[in-house]
Scaffold this motif. Structure first.
Motif, PDB file in Angstrom:
ATOM      1  N   LEU A 128       0.812  -1.225   0.000  1.00 17.27           N
ATOM      2  CA  LEU A 128       0.000   0.000   0.000  1.00 17.27           C
ATOM      3  C   LEU A 128       0.844   1.272   0.000  1.00 17.27           C
ATOM      4  O   LEU A 128       0.314   2.358   0.197  1.00 17.27           O
ATOM      5  N   LYS A 129       2.142   1.135  -0.228  1.00 22.67           N
ATOM      6  CA  LYS A 129       3.040   2.284  -0.118  1.00 22.67           C
ATOM      7  C   LYS A 129       2.685   3.388  -1.107  1.00 22.67           C
ATOM      8  O   LYS A 129       2.758   4.579  -0.772  1.00 22.67           O
ATOM      9  N   VAL A 130       2.304   3.020  -2.329  1.00 26.06           N
ATOM     10  CA  VAL A 130       1.971   4.045  -3.330  1.00 26.06           C
ATOM     11  C   VAL A 130       0.790   4.881  -2.854  1.00 26.06           C
ATOM     12  O   VAL A 130       0.806   6.118  -2.942  1.00 26.06           O
ATOM     13  N   ALA A 131      -0.257   4.211  -2.309  1.00 25.81           N
ATOM     14  CA  ALA A 131      -1.442   4.941  -1.842  1.00 25.81           C
ATOM     15  C   ALA A 131      -1.110   5.836  -0.658  1.00 25.81           C
ATOM     16  O   ALA A 131      -1.568   6.989  -0.590  1.00 25.81           O
ATOM     17  N   THR A 132      -0.316   5.339   0.295  1.00 26.78           N
ATOM     18  CA  THR A 132       0.019   6.160   1.466  1.00 26.78           C
ATOM     19  C   THR A 132       0.955   7.304   1.085  1.00 26.78           C
ATOM     20  O   THR A 132       0.897   8.381   1.684  1.00 26.78           O
ATOM     21  N   ASP A 133       1.825   7.092   0.088  1.00 23.03           N
ATOM     22  CA  ASP A 133       2.687   8.191  -0.371  1.00 23.03           C
ATOM     23  C   ASP A 133       1.848   9.295  -1.009  1.00 23.03           C
ATOM     24  O   ASP A 133       2.118  10.491  -0.807  1.00 23.03           O
ATOM     25  N   VAL A 134       0.834   8.897  -1.787  1.00 24.90           N
ATOM     26  CA  VAL A 134      -0.064   9.891  -2.388  1.00 24.90           C
ATOM     27  C   VAL A 134      -0.793  10.670  -1.300  1.00 24.90           C
ATOM     28  O   VAL A 134      -0.889  11.902  -1.339  1.00 24.90           O
ATOM     29  N   ALA A 135      -1.308   9.951  -0.296  1.00 26.84           N
ATOM     30  CA  ALA A 135      -2.026  10.610   0.802  1.00 26.84           C
ATOM     31  C   ALA A 135      -1.094  11.534   1.590  1.00 26.84           C
ATOM     32  O   ALA A 135      -1.482  12.652   1.973  1.00 26.84           O
ATOM     33  N   SER A 136       0.133  11.086   1.822  1.00 33.11           N
ATOM     34  CA  SER A 136       1.088  11.916   2.572  1.00 33.11           C
ATOM     35  C   SER A 136       1.428  13.187   1.813  1.00 33.11           C
ATOM     36  O   SER A 136       1.587  14.264   2.414  1.00 33.11           O
ATOM     37  N   GLU A 137       1.506  13.090   0.492  1.00 32.11           N
ATOM     38  CA  GLU A 137       1.776  14.270  -0.331  1.00 32.11           C
ATOM     39  C   GLU A 137       0.596  15.241  -0.295  1.00 32.11           C
ATOM     40  O   GLU A 137       0.786  16.462  -0.243  1.00 32.11           O
ATOM     41  N   ILE A 138      -0.612  14.708  -0.291  1.00 34.68           N
ATOM     42  CA  ILE A 138      -1.802  15.557  -0.283  1.00 34.68           C
ATOM     43  C   ILE A 138      -1.942  16.297   1.049  1.00 34.68           C
ATOM     44  O   ILE A 138      -2.216  17.506   1.080  1.00 34.68           O
ATOM     45  N   PHE A 139      -1.722  15.585   2.149  1.00 32.54           N
ATOM     46  CA  PHE A 139      -1.926  16.180   3.474  1.00 32.54           C
ATOM     47  C   PHE A 139      -0.656  16.790   4.058  1.00 32.54           C
ATOM     48  O   PHE A 139      -0.701  17.345   5.161  1.00 32.54           O
ATOM     49  N   GLN A 140       0.452  16.647   3.337  1.00 30.56           N
ATOM     50  CA  GLN A 140       1.720  17.229   3.765  1.00 30.56           C
ATOM     51  C   GLN A 140       2.140  16.742   5.157  1.00 30.56           C
ATOM     52  O   GLN A 140       2.698  17.497   5.959  1.00 30.56           O
ATOM     53  N   THR A 141       1.850  15.484   5.420  1.00 26.09           N
ATOM     54  CA  THR A 141       2.271  14.828   6.660  1.00 26.09           C
ATOM     55  C   THR A 141       2.237  13.325   6.424  1.00 26.09           C
ATOM     56  O   THR A 141       1.631  12.856   5.450  1.00 26.09           O
ATOM     57  N   THR A 142       2.893  12.578   7.286  1.00 28.09           N
ATOM     58  CA  THR A 142       2.941  11.128   7.105  1.00 28.09           C
ATOM     59  C   THR A 142       1.578  10.507   7.396  1.00 28.09           C
ATOM     60  O   THR A 142       1.017  10.690   8.480  1.00 28.09           O
ATOM     61  N   ILE A 143       1.045   9.799   6.412  1.00 26.12           N
ATOM     62  CA  ILE A 143      -0.254   9.133   6.536  1.00 26.12           C
ATOM     63  C   ILE A 143      -0.042   7.626   6.444  1.00 26.12           C
ATOM     64  O   ILE A 143       0.634   7.133   5.541  1.00 26.12           O
ATOM     65  N   THR A 144      -0.613   6.892   7.382  1.00 22.91           N
ATOM     66  CA  THR A 144      -0.534   5.434   7.394  1.00 22.91           C
ATOM     67  C   THR A 144      -1.883   4.854   6.983  1.00 22.91           C
ATOM     68  O   THR A 144      -2.910   5.549   7.023  1.00 22.91           O
ATOM     69  N   PRO A 145      -1.921   3.576   6.585  1.00 26.26           N
ATOM     70  CA  PRO A 145      -3.222   2.960   6.299  1.00 26.26           C
ATOM     71  C   PRO A 145      -4.179   3.034   7.470  1.00 26.26           C
ATOM     72  O   PRO A 145      -5.383   3.211   7.281  1.00 26.26           O
ATOM     73  N   TYR A 146      -3.647   2.927   8.692  1.00 27.43           N
ATOM     74  CA  TYR A 146      -4.505   3.026   9.873  1.00 27.43           C
ATOM     75  C   TYR A 146      -5.196   4.386   9.940  1.00 27.43           C
ATOM     76  O   TYR A 146      -6.377   4.478  10.292  1.00 27.43           O
ATOM     77  N   ASP A 147      -4.481   5.460   9.583  1.00 31.38           N
ATOM     78  CA  ASP A 147      -5.069   6.803   9.609  1.00 31.38           C
ATOM     79  C   ASP A 147      -6.276   6.896   8.689  1.00 31.38           C
ATOM     80  O   ASP A 147      -7.238   7.623   8.990  1.00 31.38           O
ATOM     81  N   LEU A 148      -6.251   6.182   7.577  1.00 28.34           N
ATOM     82  CA  LEU A 148      -7.336   6.259   6.612  1.00 28.34           C
ATOM     83  C   LEU A 148      -8.481   5.329   6.978  1.00 28.34           C
ATOM     84  O   LEU A 148      -9.655   5.722   6.956  1.00 28.34           O
ATOM     85  N   TYR A 149      -8.163   4.082   7.323  1.00 32.75           N
ATOM     86  CA  TYR A 149      -9.224   3.120   7.619  1.00 32.75           C
ATOM     87  C   TYR A 149      -9.922   3.415   8.945  1.00 32.75           C
ATOM     88  O   TYR A 149     -11.097   3.087   9.113  1.00 32.75           O
ATOM     89  N   SER A 150      -9.250   4.044   9.880  1.00 25.37           N
ATOM     90  CA  SER A 150      -9.858   4.291  11.190  1.00 25.37           C
ATOM     91  C   SER A 150     -10.912   5.391  11.162  1.00 25.37           C
ATOM     92  O   SER A 150     -11.674   5.547  12.113  1.00 25.37           O
ATOM     93  N   GLN A 151     -10.981   6.177  10.070  1.00 30.41           N
ATOM     94  CA  GLN A 151     -11.938   7.277  10.012  1.00 30.41           C
ATOM     95  C   GLN A 151     -13.292   6.845   9.453  1.00 30.41           C
ATOM     96  O   GLN A 151     -14.238   7.630   9.446  1.00 30.41           O
ATOM     97  N   ALA A 152     -13.406   5.595   8.971  1.00 29.87           N
ATOM     98  CA  ALA A 152     -14.662   5.144   8.366  1.00 29.87           C
ATOM     99  C   ALA A 152     -15.792   5.182   9.393  1.00 29.87           C
ATOM    100  O   ALA A 152     -15.638   4.728  10.534  1.00 29.87           O
ATOM    101  N   SER A 153     -16.940   5.709   8.981  1.00 25.21           N
ATOM    102  CA  SER A 153     -18.078   5.838   9.907  1.00 25.21           C
ATOM    103  C   SER A 153     -18.887   4.543   9.976  1.00 25.21           C
ATOM    104  O   SER A 153     -19.231   4.081  11.061  1.00 25.21           O
ATOM    105  N   ILE A 154     -19.208   3.974   8.820  1.00 26.52           N
ATOM    106  CA  ILE A 154     -20.023   2.761   8.761  1.00 26.52           C
ATOM    107  C   ILE A 154     -19.374   1.792   7.776  1.00 26.52           C
ATOM    108  O   ILE A 154     -18.940   2.184   6.692  1.00 26.52           O
TER     109      ILE A 154
END
Length: 309
Positions: free
Chosen positions: A224-250
């Motif tokens: 998943l490195k490519v996806a997390t690198d894209v996310a880190s570039e967008i948010f200008q901070t280190t983003i992990t898969p946990y950061d993305l999956y943990s925000q899901a509401s339902i």
């Protein structure tokens, strides 16, 4: 007195909840996944449209199955690769899988051509490179994001827009579904995917289940490195898969305990049944069997009777 009051207001409350209201319809942002994933999600989106919800679908210009087939607003974005590129890399991926299918999980995945998955995981960067599209998404008032989590782009967009997200999936590859929801997943009782183990494992099977889980941890960050690198570039901070999956509401899970093994679940996990492909069509009416089929059936029955004797 209190029971009498409750008995009076309960039917009224139920009627109010079920009564149609102009505030029921909402505006939903849909971020789908290409391929067979879209078969099921599209049927849900179509039902939402029929119920009066306003749907905006964000999809790439290059895709296998993502087509506008019903009354939704479609926003497209361009990609740096063509459909021929995707088809070529997918064929390479399939060819390799057939050759190494008997190897262990880590060896198998490390030998997998990565270009095919890089296409899917990197396309989200093209969404944010389209400034006009991003401005539209920021200025439009959405109630939630309806997404397929495989390529993680929907999760990235939901986080960027600070919107609640509704995840629609059969199950998330790797271990992030359990970690993201903080759902207990004891390795002694919950078999990892692809192992074909039951929930009553022997001691050697439990050890193998643990080793497989360790392999997942080693591989998933790489996968998943490519996806997390894209996310880190967008948010200008280190983003992990946990950061993305943990925000899901339902989590709408396209599975059932009939199809899966019993395991702990969290309150925001909803089992909606094993919907995984095109909707089934009724069988055609059976007519008289052709003559050659009757002959073959008679031969098979005669063979079985002779064998039984």
């Amino acid at each position: 007195m209190a029971p009498t009051v409750l008995a009076t207001f309960l039917p009224l409350s139920v009627c109010l909840l079920l009564a149609p209201s102009p505030t029921e319809a909402g505006r939903l942002l849909v971020v789908p996944m290409d391929g067979s994933h879209w078969f099921t999600m599209s049927s849900v989106v179509e039902q939402l449209v029929q119920r009066g919800h306003e749907i905006v679908v964000v999809m790439p210009e290059v895709s296998w199955q993502l087509k506008k087939s019903f009354n939704v607003t479609v926003k497209t974005y361009s990609l740096s690769y063509s459909l021929e590129d995707v088809n070529r890399e997918f064929k390479r991926y399939v060819d390799v899988q057939w050759k190494i299918r008997d190897q262990n999980f880590l060896s198998m995945m490390m030998a997998t051509p990565t270009q095919f998955f890089e296409y899917f995981f990197s396309h989200c960067k093209s969404v944010f490179d389209d400034r006009k599209l991003i401005r539209y998404l920021k200025e439009t008032s959405f109630d939630a994001v309806f997404l397929d989590p495989f390529d993680m782009c929907g999760l990235i967009i939901a986080k960027y827009l600070s919107l609640p997200s509704v995840v629609f999936t059969r199950g998330v590859f790797c271990h992030y579904q359990d970690e993201g929801t903080q759902c207990p997943s004891p390795l002694s009782y919950v078999p990892r995917g692809l192992l074909a183990l039951s929930d009553t494992m022997t001691f050697p099977e439990r050890v193998w289940n643990l080793l497989f889980h360790v392999q997942e941890h080693l591989f998933c960050r790489y996968f998943l490195k490519v996806a997390t690198d894209v996310a880190s570039e967008i948010f200008q901070t280190t983003i992990t898969p946990y950061d993305l999956y943990s925000q899901a509401s339902i989590w709408l899970l396209r599975t059932d305990f009939v199809l899966d093994y019993p395991r702990p679940v969290m309150p925001n996990m909803v089992f909606i049944g094993g919907i995984n492909c095109h909707a089934g069509k009724p069988l055609t009416e059976v007519g008289p069997a052709p003559e050659h089929w009757r002959e073959n059936l008679s031969w098979i029955l005669s063979f079985l009777l002779n064998w039984a004797q």
